[in-house]
Design a protein around this motif. Structure first.
Motif, mmCIF file in Angstrom:
data_model
loop_
_atom_site.group_PDB
_atom_site.id
_atom_site.type_symbol
_atom_site.label_atom_id
_atom_site.label_comp_id
_atom_site.label_asym_id
_atom_site.label_seq_id
_atom_site.Cartn_x
_atom_site.Cartn_y
_atom_site.Cartn_z
ATOM 1 N N LYS A 40 30.274 10.580 -1.194
ATOM 2 C CA LYS A 40 30.668 11.208 -3.343
ATOM 3 C C LYS A 40 29.192 11.292 -3.693
ATOM 4 O O LYS A 40 29.843 11.354 -5.269
ATOM 5 C CB LYS A 40 30.625 9.600 -3.861
ATOM 6 N N GLY A 41 29.016 12.644 -3.021
ATOM 7 C CA GLY A 41 27.363 12.229 -3.964
ATOM 8 C C GLY A 41 26.152 11.996 -4.564
ATOM 9 O O GLY A 41 25.042 11.911 -5.386
ATOM 10 N N ILE A 42 26.731 11.210 -3.868
ATOM 11 C CA ILE A 42 25.171 9.635 -4.518
ATOM 12 C C ILE A 42 24.041 9.450 -3.849
ATOM 13 O O ILE A 42 24.501 8.904 -2.714
ATOM 14 C CB ILE A 42 26.226 8.081 -5.162
ATOM 15 N N ILE A 43 22.929 9.250 -4.256
ATOM 16 C CA ILE A 43 21.727 8.919 -3.389
ATOM 17 C C ILE A 43 22.051 7.893 -4.027
ATOM 18 O O ILE A 43 21.198 7.524 -4.835
ATOM 19 C CB ILE A 43 20.327 9.801 -3.881
ATOM 20 N N ILE A 44 21.344 6.468 -2.628
ATOM 21 C CA ILE A 44 21.549 5.608 -2.502
ATOM 22 C C ILE A 44 19.601 5.241 -1.207
ATOM 23 O O ILE A 44 20.087 5.392 -0.432
ATOM 24 C CB ILE A 44 21.790 4.682 -2.366
ATOM 25 N N GLN A 45 18.771 5.203 -2.290
ATOM 26 C CA GLN A 45 17.766 4.775 -1.145
ATOM 27 C C GLN A 45 17.240 4.029 -1.217
ATOM 28 O O GLN A 45 16.484 2.705 -2.582
ATOM 29 C CB GLN A 45 16.759 6.610 -1.497
ATOM 30 N N VAL A 46 16.362 3.256 -0.567
ATOM 31 C CA VAL A 46 15.075 2.314 -0.609
ATOM 32 C C VAL A 46 14.092 2.254 -0.192
ATOM 33 O O VAL A 46 13.836 3.180 0.949
ATOM 34 C CB VAL A 46 15.814 0.652 0.623
ATOM 35 N N LEU A 47 12.995 1.393 -1.373
ATOM 36 C CA LEU A 47 11.684 1.634 -0.823
ATOM 37 C C LEU A 47 10.790 0.518 -0.650
ATOM 38 O O LEU A 47 11.200 -0.053 -0.480
ATOM 39 C CB LEU A 47 11.416 2.710 -2.320
ATOM 40 N N THR A 48 10.425 0.672 0.644
ATOM 41 C CA THR A 48 9.481 -0.396 1.697
ATOM 42 C C THR A 48 8.273 -0.159 1.647
ATOM 43 O O THR A 48 7.140 0.254 2.647
ATOM 44 C CB THR A 48 9.852 -0.571 2.743
ATOM 45 N N PRO A 49 7.266 -0.189 0.317
ATOM 46 C CA PRO A 49 6.101 -0.485 -0.155
ATOM 47 C C PRO A 49 5.251 -1.433 0.169
ATOM 48 O O PRO A 49 5.664 -2.424 0.147
ATOM 49 C CB PRO A 49 5.722 -0.253 -1.667
ATOM 50 N N TYR A 50 4.054 -1.431 0.763
ATOM 51 C CA TYR A 50 3.243 -2.050 1.306
ATOM 52 C C TYR A 50 2.152 -2.906 -0.282
ATOM 53 O O TYR A 50 2.805 -2.502 -1.404
ATOM 54 C CB TYR A 50 1.738 -2.222 2.054
ATOM 55 N N ALA A 51 1.472 -2.420 0.142
ATOM 56 C CA ALA A 51 0.283 -3.530 -1.431
ATOM 57 C C ALA A 51 0.644 -2.489 -2.095
ATOM 58 O O ALA A 51 -0.524 -0.548 -2.185
ATOM 59 C CB ALA A 51 -1.115 -3.573 -0.566
ATOM 60 N N VAL A 52 0.810 -1.982 -3.436
ATOM 61 C CA VAL A 52 0.497 -2.008 -4.838
ATOM 62 C C VAL A 52 0.134 -3.409 -6.068
ATOM 63 O O VAL A 52 0.599 -4.050 -6.383
ATOM 64 C CB VAL A 52 2.101 -1.144 -5.420
ATOM 65 N N SER A 53 -0.692 -2.558 -6.428
ATOM 66 C CA SER A 53 -1.716 -3.195 -7.703
ATOM 67 C C SER A 53 -1.028 -3.660 -9.261
ATOM 68 O O SER A 53 -0.478 -2.582 -10.096
ATOM 69 C CB SER A 53 -3.384 -2.230 -8.278
ATOM 70 N N THR A 54 -0.797 -4.449 -9.052
ATOM 71 C CA THR A 54 0.419 -4.815 -9.690
ATOM 72 C C THR A 54 0.033 -6.641 -10.330
ATOM 73 O O THR A 54 -0.233 -7.453 -9.783
ATOM 74 C CB THR A 54 2.071 -4.715 -9.655
ATOM 75 N N PRO A 55 0.756 -6.867 -11.339
ATOM 76 C CA PRO A 55 0.887 -8.549 -12.173
ATOM 77 C C PRO A 55 1.239 -9.394 -10.872
ATOM 78 O O PRO A 55 0.541 -10.676 -10.437
ATOM 79 C CB PRO A 55 2.035 -8.557 -12.735
ATOM 80 N N MET A 56 2.108 -8.916 -10.444
ATOM 81 C CA MET A 56 2.723 -9.991 -9.399
ATOM 82 C C MET A 56 1.445 -10.433 -8.432
ATOM 83 O O MET A 56 2.249 -10.762 -7.091
ATOM 84 C CB MET A 56 4.516 -9.093 -8.209
ATOM 85 N N THR A 57 1.111 -8.427 -7.778
ATOM 86 C CA THR A 57 -0.277 -9.129 -6.501
ATOM 87 C C THR A 57 -1.599 -9.241 -7.437
ATOM 88 O O THR A 57 -2.483 -9.054 -6.612
ATOM 89 C CB THR A 57 -0.048 -7.090 -6.109
ATOM 90 N N LYS A 58 -1.170 -10.083 -7.979
ATOM 91 C CA LYS A 58 -2.464 -9.805 -9.366
ATOM 92 C C LYS A 58 -3.905 -9.341 -8.963
ATOM 93 O O LYS A 58 -4.659 -9.285 -9.031
ATOM 94 C CB LYS A 58 -3.136 -11.667 -8.690
ATOM 95 N N TYR A 59 -2.985 -7.925 -9.425
ATOM 96 C CA TYR A 59 -4.282 -7.116 -9.289
ATOM 97 C C TYR A 59 -5.205 -6.592 -8.286
ATOM 98 O O TYR A 59 -6.270 -6.702 -8.587
ATOM 99 C CB TYR A 59 -4.898 -7.047 -11.061
ATOM 100 N N LEU A 60 -4.386 -6.787 -7.071
ATOM 101 C CA LEU A 60 -5.496 -6.656 -6.243
ATOM 102 C C LEU A 60 -6.137 -5.108 -5.998
ATOM 103 O O LEU A 60 -5.808 -4.439 -6.750
ATOM 104 C CB LEU A 60 -4.563 -5.779 -5.085
ATOM 105 N N ASN A 61 -7.351 -4.621 -5.853
ATOM 106 C CA ASN A 61 -8.631 -3.757 -6.283
ATOM 107 C C ASN A 61 -7.661 -2.233 -5.112
ATOM 108 O O ASN A 61 -6.874 -2.702 -4.697
ATOM 109 C CB ASN A 61 -9.652 -4.158 -5.557
ATOM 110 N N THR A 62 -7.353 -1.555 -5.910
ATOM 111 C CA THR A 62 -7.236 -0.461 -5.067
ATOM 112 C C THR A 62 -8.127 -0.104 -4.622
ATOM 113 O O THR A 62 -9.747 0.262 -4.222
ATOM 114 C CB THR A 62 -6.587 0.477 -6.301
ATOM 115 N N ASN A 63 -7.155 0.749 -2.299
ATOM 116 C CA ASN A 63 -8.240 1.389 -2.599
ATOM 117 C C ASN A 63 -7.308 3.335 -2.154
ATOM 118 O O ASN A 63 -6.348 3.532 -2.215
ATOM 119 C CB ASN A 63 -8.901 0.845 -1.290
ATOM 120 N N MET A 64 -7.977 3.148 -0.182
ATOM 121 C CA MET A 64 -6.308 4.424 -0.009
ATOM 122 C C MET A 64 -5.474 3.504 1.079
ATOM 123 O O MET A 64 -4.442 4.342 0.626
ATOM 124 C CB MET A 64 -7.520 4.674 1.528
ATOM 125 N N VAL A 65 -5.290 2.556 0.659
ATOM 126 C CA VAL A 65 -4.065 1.891 1.175
ATOM 127 C C VAL A 65 -3.106 1.223 -0.083
ATOM 128 O O VAL A 65 -2.152 1.754 -0.451
ATOM 129 C CB VAL A 65 -3.483 1.025 2.182
#
Length: 310
Positions: free
Chosen positions: A219-244
């Motif tokens: 039908k011309g619709i793109i439905i994509q699921v994203l499966t990230p690991y660690a992202v620094s956000t309020p939900m992850t208590k602003y984890l320190n950022t690094n290569m991952v």
């Protein structure tokens, strides 16, 4: 008999080689797209005039709202905290000139969708980002130690994806174009002990998204699921950022390069590499008592140190 067995093993070998080749091609695409943006800037605009983002007040949802507005789309911001939405709306309007509509909704409830449908009436919605989600606890723990928010988590992580998709999919089908990005998690790629409920809810998002894409790809619709690991956000208590561990804005910018790469993606090259490494761990080791002890001790200490959890 021996000849038939030989042919069988040759066939199995060919299939394994083809599977490995497909993974290599996918990885090469990710490497290419992480350094070279080949997606036309007008592509996202071509989906429709408006983008809808759930959980838009913070983190990944806020980053998607800002980035999509920079690409020229008007944005509908949906979240629970009205004050945060108004602050973000002003920022988007002042920095990009895009139009913004704010909808207050608590996705831990299931009686909100008729009101949202009325608010979205008449808008040409080209992009939906199902981002809203709950993590009971950043620290690993056994199922019975999960706080008493099970129904709220199911509504937020599962019901929201189904209901919001249901609201926007029919008009997309009629126009024969649209993009739906469902934000899952790397812990959905296989069952994660000590994150059982969160892992299972995000696994639903993966299965739902892939099956739905098979139904509506023609039908011309793109439905994509994203499966990230660690992202620094309020939900992850602003984890320190690094290569991952990525900042929300850098993750979102990179993930938008991959919207045409396939039905699923980790969203960034670093997480694709991590997913490939974790897939090499045998299931028996992953579900073993020593691995669970590692999560409860070393990994918990890492999270406490990098997220400032006491």
């Amino acid at each position: 008999m021996e000849e038939s067995l030989e042919q069988f093993f040759v066939l199995v070998g060919l299939l394994v080689c083809l599977a490995c080749l497909a993974k290599c091609v996918r990885f090469c695409k990710c490497v290419l797209l992480s350094f070279w943006k080949v997606l036309p800037r007008s592509f996202l605009q071509s989906m429709g005039q408006w983008a809808v983002v759930t959980g838009a007040g913070d983190g990944i949802g806020k980053a998607y709202s800002l980035e999509l507005a920079k690409h020229g789309l008007n944005v509908v911001l949906i979240s629970r905290t009205l004050e945060k939405l108004h602050v973000l709306a002003r920022e988007i309007e002042q920095t990009t000139g895009s139009r913004v509509k704010v909808i207050q909704a608590d996705f831990t409830r299931d009686d909100i969708y008729e009101s949202i449908r009325e608010e979205l009436q008449g808008l040409e919605i080209g992009i939906l980002v199902n981002n809203v989600g709950m993590l009971p606890n950043l620290l690993p723990g056994r199922f019975l130690s999960v706080p008493g928010e099970i129904q709220s988590l199911v509504h937020c992580n599962v019901t929201s994806v189904v209901k919001m998709t249901q609201l926007v999919l029919k008009p997309m089908e009629a126009r024969r174009r649209g993009l739906i990005l469902n934000i899952s998690s790397g812990v959905a790629l296989c069952p994660w002990p000590l994150y059982t409920l969160y892992s299972a809810s995000k696994a639903f998002v993966c299965t739902f998204s892939k099956a739905l894409q098979a139904e509506y790809r023609a039908k011309g619709i793109i439905i994509q699921v994203l499966t990230p690991y660690a992202v620094s956000t309020p939900m992850t208590k602003y984890l320190n950022t690094n290569m991952v561990t990525k900042r929300a804005d850098e993750f979102v910018k990179e993930s938008l390069n991959y919207v045409t790469i396939g039905d699923d993606t980790c969203g960034c090259l670093a997480h694709e590499v991590l997913a490939g490494f974790l897939s090499l761990i045998p299931a028996w080791a992953f579900y073993s008592c020593p691995f669970q002890r590692f999560l409860l001790t070393r990994y918990t200490d890492y999270l406490r140190q990098n997220a400032g959890i006491k």
